[in-house]
Design an enzyme around this catalytic site. Structure first.
Site, PDB file in Angstrom:
ATOM      1  N   GLU A  62      -2.437  -9.830   4.217  1.00 41.00           N
ATOM      2  CA  GLU A  62      -3.339 -10.024   5.494  1.00 41.00           C
ATOM      3  C   GLU A  62      -4.426 -11.133   5.446  1.00 41.00           C
ATOM      4  O   GLU A  62      -4.709 -11.437   6.709  1.00 41.00           O
ATOM      5  CB  GLU A  62      -3.982  -8.647   5.405  1.00 41.00           C
TER       6      GLU A  62
ATOM      7  N   GLU B  94       0.897  -1.243   0.011  1.00 39.42           N
ATOM      8  CA  GLU B  94       0.082  -0.072   0.074  1.00 39.42           C
ATOM      9  C   GLU B  94       0.900   1.411   0.005  1.00 39.42           C
ATOM     10  O   GLU B  94       0.438   2.368  -0.618  1.00 39.42           O
ATOM     11  CB  GLU B  94      -0.823   0.060   1.283  1.00 39.42           C
TER      12      GLU B  94
END
Length: 265
Positions: free
Chosen positions: A139, A119
């Site tokens: 994740e 990100e």
């Protein structure tokens, strides 16, 4: 109650160097694959504020120290320091910090860019990868999803099906696939990565800085506004740039057949 338990000052590790008009921000915790702690997030916020405030900085390169990783996201061992989920939600976020850069930014992605590291790279305007780079959103393997813009960024850059493949499996993709999918602009040998990114940054920094900053705003608007509104906004930004002294200098230099000297005015 404090929202964060007592910090360890040694966990902060972000450096900023400036060469000419280019600043390089380095996540400098290679022994932990440049995983970001709350202290590092605060340092990134401060680094961005410094770059935004300094008119002599016209482009920013973001990279990670060491040969193994750009950034492996948040240091998972540190996440339990947040005493509630709500305080975790309202933490100082390093992806938000990078998106707060007003200057054009380039991610020089060496090695792993996982989770928040992915990100962070996608929060930059341009991404250059080393041949050994890997990109992943792991994740889901740990029971949660990314929160720094992973779905929006991946959907825009590689399409919804490829984004779903990465987010739902959590498995990484190598640099060559990232290039084929449009996640990065170039793949270069690892020993040339930082120098190449800084060369591109120097080219960007040589352009009219107000125009470069408004171009960054324009690109963001192109993703977030309806087409007609984005074009209208673009024309407004063009008008602002056209009225600057740098634009007048650019026109004069063109007529006089010389290189322009831009002064951010």
């Amino acid at each position: 109650m404090d929202s964060l338990n007592t910090p360890d000052p040694a966990l902060g590790a972000v450096t900023v160097t400036v060469d000419g008009f280019v600043a390089t921000i380095t996540l400098d915790r290679p022994q932990k694959l440049n995983a970001v702690t709350p202290e590092m997030a605060a340092e990134l916020v401060a680094a961005v504020a410094r770059c935004n405030a300094d008119d002599d900085i016209r482009c920013v390169v973001l990279t990670g120290a060491g040969p193994r990783a750009f950034c492996c996201g948040s240091d998972i061992r540190e996440l339990d320091r947040y005493d509630t989920a709500w305080n975790f939600r309202n933490r100082e976020d390093y992806c938000d910090a990078i998106r707060g850069l007003r200057k054009p930014s380039i991610a020089a992605v060496n090695g792993y860019a996982f989770g928040g590291g992915l990100e962070t790279a996608m929060s930059c305007d341009i991404r250059i990868a080393s041949e050994n780079a890997q990109f992943g959103a792991p994740e889901i393997k740990l029971g949660w999803i990314g929160g720094g813009g992973v779905a929006a960024f991946l959907s825009h850059s590689i399409g919804t099906s490829n984004a779903a493949m990465m987010i739902l499996t959590g498995d990484p993709i190598p640099a060559d696939k990232a290039l084929a999918w449009g996640l990065v602009s170039e793949v270069v040998p690892a020993d040339r990565l930082l120098a190449h990114a800084q060369e591109i940054a120097a080219i960007v920094a040589s352009r009219a800085p107000i125009a470069a900053e408004t171009a960054k705003l324009n690109l963001k608007a192109a993703h977030t506004m309806p087409v007609e509104k984005a074009i209208e906004y673009e024309r407004d930004l063009q008008t602002i740039c056209f009225a600057t002294a740098d634009a007048a200098e650019g026109r004069a230099a063109f007529k006089e057949k010389r290189s322009p000297v831009f002064r951010r005015k």
